[in-house]
Design a protein around this motif. Structure first.
Motif, PDB file in Angstrom:
ATOM      1  N   ASP A  44       0.806  -1.216   0.000  1.00 33.35           N
ATOM      2  CA  ASP A  44       0.000   0.000   0.000  1.00 33.35           C
ATOM      3  C   ASP A  44       0.842   1.269   0.000  1.00 33.35           C
ATOM      4  O   ASP A  44       0.387   2.315  -0.454  1.00 33.35           O
ATOM      5  N   ALA A  45       2.054   1.205   0.543  1.00 29.97           N
ATOM      6  CA  ALA A  45       2.916   2.390   0.633  1.00 29.97           C
ATOM      7  C   ALA A  45       4.254   2.067  -0.032  1.00 29.97           C
ATOM      8  O   ALA A  45       5.050   1.285   0.506  1.00 29.97           O
ATOM      9  N   VAL A  46       4.484   2.657  -1.198  1.00 30.27           N
ATOM     10  CA  VAL A  46       5.683   2.364  -1.990  1.00 30.27           C
ATOM     11  C   VAL A  46       6.406   3.664  -2.321  1.00 30.27           C
ATOM     12  O   VAL A  46       5.827   4.572  -2.916  1.00 30.27           O
ATOM     13  N   ALA A  47       7.659   3.746  -1.916  1.00 36.71           N
ATOM     14  CA  ALA A  47       8.503   4.880  -2.287  1.00 36.71           C
ATOM     15  C   ALA A  47       9.326   4.495  -3.511  1.00 36.71           C
ATOM     16  O   ALA A  47       9.783   3.352  -3.634  1.00 36.71           O
ATOM     17  N   TYR A  48       9.500   5.464  -4.398  1.00 35.83           N
ATOM     18  CA  TYR A  48      10.360   5.265  -5.570  1.00 35.83           C
ATOM     19  C   TYR A  48      11.473   6.306  -5.482  1.00 35.83           C
ATOM     20  O   TYR A  48      11.204   7.501  -5.286  1.00 35.83           O
ATOM     21  N   VAL A  49      12.714   5.854  -5.613  1.00 32.63           N
ATOM     22  CA  VAL A  49      13.877   6.743  -5.568  1.00 32.63           C
ATOM     23  C   VAL A  49      14.683   6.532  -6.836  1.00 32.63           C
ATOM     24  O   VAL A  49      15.016   5.390  -7.179  1.00 32.63           O
ATOM     25  N   THR A  50      14.988   7.600  -7.528  1.00 31.80           N
ATOM     26  CA  THR A  50      15.830   7.504  -8.718  1.00 31.80           C
ATOM     27  C   THR A  50      17.122   8.268  -8.488  1.00 31.80           C
ATOM     28  O   THR A  50      17.117   9.372  -7.933  1.00 31.80           O
TER      29      THR A  50
ATOM     30  N   GLY B  57      12.376  11.463  -5.786  1.00 28.52           N
ATOM     31  CA  GLY B  57      11.606  10.396  -5.176  1.00 28.52           C
ATOM     32  C   GLY B  57      10.134  10.747  -5.087  1.00 28.52           C
ATOM     33  O   GLY B  57       9.762  11.924  -5.061  1.00 28.52           O
ATOM     34  N   GLY B  58       9.319   9.724  -5.069  1.00 35.29           N
ATOM     35  CA  GLY B  58       7.880   9.883  -4.913  1.00 35.29           C
ATOM     36  C   GLY B  58       7.342   8.799  -4.019  1.00 35.29           C
ATOM     37  O   GLY B  58       8.011   7.785  -3.771  1.00 35.29           O
ATOM     38  N   LEU B  59       6.139   9.001  -3.522  1.00 33.10           N
ATOM     39  CA  LEU B  59       5.493   8.027  -2.651  1.00 33.10           C
ATOM     40  C   LEU B  59       4.095   7.751  -3.161  1.00 33.10           C
ATOM     41  O   LEU B  59       3.299   8.672  -3.353  1.00 33.10           O
ATOM     42  N   ALA B  60       3.799   6.469  -3.400  1.00 26.50           N
ATOM     43  CA  ALA B  60       2.465   6.040  -3.812  1.00 26.50           C
ATOM     44  C   ALA B  60       1.771   5.412  -2.617  1.00 26.50           C
ATOM     45  O   ALA B  60       2.308   4.492  -1.991  1.00 26.50           O
ATOM     46  N   LEU B  61       0.595   5.910  -2.287  1.00 29.19           N
ATOM     47  CA  LEU B  61      -0.192   5.416  -1.166  1.00 29.19           C
ATOM     48  C   LEU B  61      -1.510   4.878  -1.704  1.00 29.19           C
ATOM     49  O   LEU B  61      -2.401   5.661  -2.041  1.00 29.19           O
ATOM     50  N   ALA B  62      -1.601   3.551  -1.803  1.00 26.30           N
ATOM     51  CA  ALA B  62      -2.821   2.899  -2.286  1.00 26.30           C
ATOM     52  C   ALA B  62      -3.321   3.534  -3.580  1.00 26.30           C
ATOM     53  O   ALA B  62      -4.495   3.852  -3.728  1.00 26.30           O
TER      54      ALA B  62
ATOM     55  N   VAL C  79      11.614   1.297  -3.917  1.00 28.45           N
ATOM     56  CA  VAL C  79      12.055   0.856  -5.243  1.00 28.45           C
ATOM     57  C   VAL C  79      13.124   1.829  -5.733  1.00 28.45           C
ATOM     58  O   VAL C  79      12.904   3.044  -5.740  1.00 28.45           O
ATOM     59  N   MET C  80      14.265   1.301  -6.133  1.00 30.21           N
ATOM     60  CA  MET C  80      15.405   2.123  -6.536  1.00 30.21           C
ATOM     61  C   MET C  80      15.603   2.037  -8.045  1.00 30.21           C
ATOM     62  O   MET C  80      15.716   0.948  -8.604  1.00 30.21           O
ATOM     63  N   GLY C  81      15.643   3.198  -8.704  1.00 32.94           N
ATOM     64  CA  GLY C  81      15.858   3.249 -10.139  1.00 32.94           C
ATOM     65  C   GLY C  81      16.894   4.296 -10.502  1.00 32.94           C
ATOM     66  O   GLY C  81      17.493   4.943  -9.637  1.00 32.94           O
ATOM     67  N   GLY C  82      17.107   4.474 -11.800  1.00 31.89           N
ATOM     68  CA  GLY C  82      18.089   5.444 -12.274  1.00 31.89           C
ATOM     69  C   GLY C  82      19.405   4.781 -12.643  1.00 31.89           C
ATOM     70  O   GLY C  82      19.719   3.665 -12.202  1.00 31.89           O
ATOM     71  N   GLY C  83      20.181   5.487 -13.450  1.00 34.49           N
ATOM     72  CA  GLY C  83      21.406   4.918 -13.988  1.00 34.49           C
ATOM     73  C   GLY C  83      22.423   4.498 -12.946  1.00 34.49           C
ATOM     74  O   GLY C  83      23.088   3.458 -13.098  1.00 34.49           O
ATOM     75  N   VAL C  84      22.574   5.280 -11.883  1.00 36.87           N
ATOM     76  CA  VAL C  84      23.557   4.944 -10.850  1.00 36.87           C
ATOM     77  C   VAL C  84      23.207   3.614 -10.196  1.00 36.87           C
ATOM     78  O   VAL C  84      24.087   2.806  -9.876  1.00 36.87           O
TER      79      VAL C  84
ATOM     80  N   TYR D 101      13.457  -5.169   1.241  1.00 34.27           N
ATOM     81  CA  TYR D 101      12.924  -3.842   1.578  1.00 34.27           C
ATOM     82  C   TYR D 101      13.301  -2.830   0.505  1.00 34.27           C
ATOM     83  O   TYR D 101      12.483  -2.031   0.064  1.00 34.27           O
ATOM     84  N   LEU D 102      14.550  -2.860   0.072  1.00 32.49           N
ATOM     85  CA  LEU D 102      14.964  -2.100  -1.108  1.00 32.49           C
ATOM     86  C   LEU D 102      14.913  -3.049  -2.300  1.00 32.49           C
ATOM     87  O   LEU D 102      15.444  -4.155  -2.238  1.00 32.49           O
ATOM     88  N   ALA D 103      14.282  -2.605  -3.371  1.00 36.89           N
ATOM     89  CA  ALA D 103      14.146  -3.461  -4.548  1.00 36.89           C
ATOM     90  C   ALA D 103      14.509  -2.677  -5.795  1.00 36.89           C
ATOM     91  O   ALA D 103      14.192  -1.483  -5.901  1.00 36.89           O
ATOM     92  N   PRO D 104      15.172  -3.302  -6.759  1.00 39.53           N
ATOM     93  CA  PRO D 104      15.442  -2.608  -8.027  1.00 39.53           C
ATOM     94  C   PRO D 104      14.148  -2.394  -8.803  1.00 39.53           C
ATOM     95  O   PRO D 104      13.219  -3.206  -8.735  1.00 39.53           O
ATOM     96  N   ALA D 105      14.077  -1.292  -9.525  1.00 39.91           N
ATOM     97  CA  ALA D 105      12.904  -1.013 -10.350  1.00 39.91           C
ATOM     98  C   ALA D 105      12.728  -2.129 -11.372  1.00 39.91           C
ATOM     99  O   ALA D 105      13.697  -2.648 -11.927  1.00 39.91           O
ATOM    100  N   GLU D 106      11.474  -2.499 -11.625  1.00 43.32           N
ATOM    101  CA  GLU D 106      11.178  -3.546 -12.602  1.00 43.32           C
ATOM    102  C   GLU D 106      10.809  -2.984 -13.967  1.00 43.32           C
ATOM    103  O   GLU D 106      11.023  -3.641 -14.983  1.00 43.32           O
TER     104      GLU D 106
END
Length: 294
Positions: A130-136, A143-148, A233-238, A270-275
């Motif tokens: 229900d609560a997912v943060a995305y960091v690039t 970064g953004g946060l999706a809540l449901a 969720v961690m994304g971006g070139g680095v 807990y930390l996952a690579p972007a799919e």
């Protein structure tokens, strides 16, 4: 016979990508162009929709996943306007409003990272949470946060790249951020790493890699305490560099130093690579459907 379609646009520091799909998700056209001047981008995007082969298409909704800072409050008189940015010509420009008027379609606007968070929650590495943060971590840090299924936004939107972190005493590299000497973007994003690495790769420079792990671990620990996401969720070139994610997870745990919130970060993955290959664009498509539905 007219067919309805959804237009998704993602703007970035160096490129803009656009996708047009029908209501069943079939891709009608994909366009990529340099960010350049906003007026040129507007003309190119309108031209991508007004191709002769798409003459029977009516745009039902537009989703714009934009670089920030951008006004994302639909009730604001300047909804969609880009605030002060170093990108030449973009400060004060309103791409979303211009597209909406030109294509006579409703528009939903959010940041590229909020859009990516929504997409990863619905379709990618954040499924089931229900609560997912995305960091690039790439040219910048965002970064953004999706809540449901809804993105976090308020007076503006999250700007986590400019969170201040504890610099190591021996780190004397000038920040690449023109606003802050010790924000995570100024110390770990692509321009900063270019200066630190001096032509080497992150795999070849263990001392730089250690700094990146330290600073991104601090950032993620702050996000855990402030946002309490169930998955980051961690994304971006680095983040494409192998082995970084488990190292950052260990740094988060060290930074929390036994505090009770630690159990959240101890969950597997807990930390996952972007799919998703194009999470921001996928999120923009979700937003376009939402705009069309009213």
């Amino acid at each position: 016979m007219t067919q309805e379609a959804y237009l998704a646009v993602e703007t970035g520091g160096t490129k803009i990508v656009c996708r047009l799909t029908d209501v069943d998700g079939r891709v009608l056209t994909d366009v990529r162009l340099p960010t350049g001047r906003p007026e040129d981008a507007l003309v190119a995007l309108i031209g991508a929709v007004h191709q002769p082969t798409l003459s029977d298409v009516r745009i039902a909704g537009i989703g714009l996943a934009s670089f920030g800072p951008v006004v994302v409050d639909p009730a604001a008189p300047d909804f969609g306007m880009i605030r002060e940015t170093p990108k030449p010509g973009w400060s004060g420009f309103n791409l979303g409003r211009a597209l909406s008027r030109a294509l006579e379609a409703p528009v939903a606007i959010d940041t590229d990272v909020n859009a990516a968070a929504l997409a990863e929650q619905a379709l990618g590495a954040g499924r089931g949470f229900d609560a997912v943060a995305y960091v690039t971590v790439g040219t910048g840090v965002g970064g953004g946060l999706a809540l449901a299924g809804r993105a976090l936004r308020g007076g503006l939107h999250p700007e986590i790249g400019h969170i201040r972190i504890r610099r190591r005493p021996d780190d004397r590299q000038p920040s690449a951020c023109p606003f802050h000497d010790d924000c995570v973007e100024g110390l770990t994003a692509g321009p900063a790493l270019g200066l630190r690495l001096a032509g080497r790769s992150l795999e070849e420079a263990s001392e730089v890699r250690d700094l990146v792990v330290d600073y991104l671990g601090q950032l993620c620990a702050i996000l855990l305490l402030a946002w309490s996401p169930q998955r980051v969720v961690m994304g971006g070139g680095v983040m494409s560099v192998g082995g970084l994610i488990p190292e950052i997870e260990r740094r988060i745990r060290a930074d929390l130093n036994g505090y009770g919130a630690l159990w959240v970060a101890e969950a597997d993955g807990y930390l996952a690579p972007a799919e998703l290959e194009h999470a921001g664009l996928e999120g923009a498509l979700l937003m376009a459907r939402h705009a069309a539905a009213g």
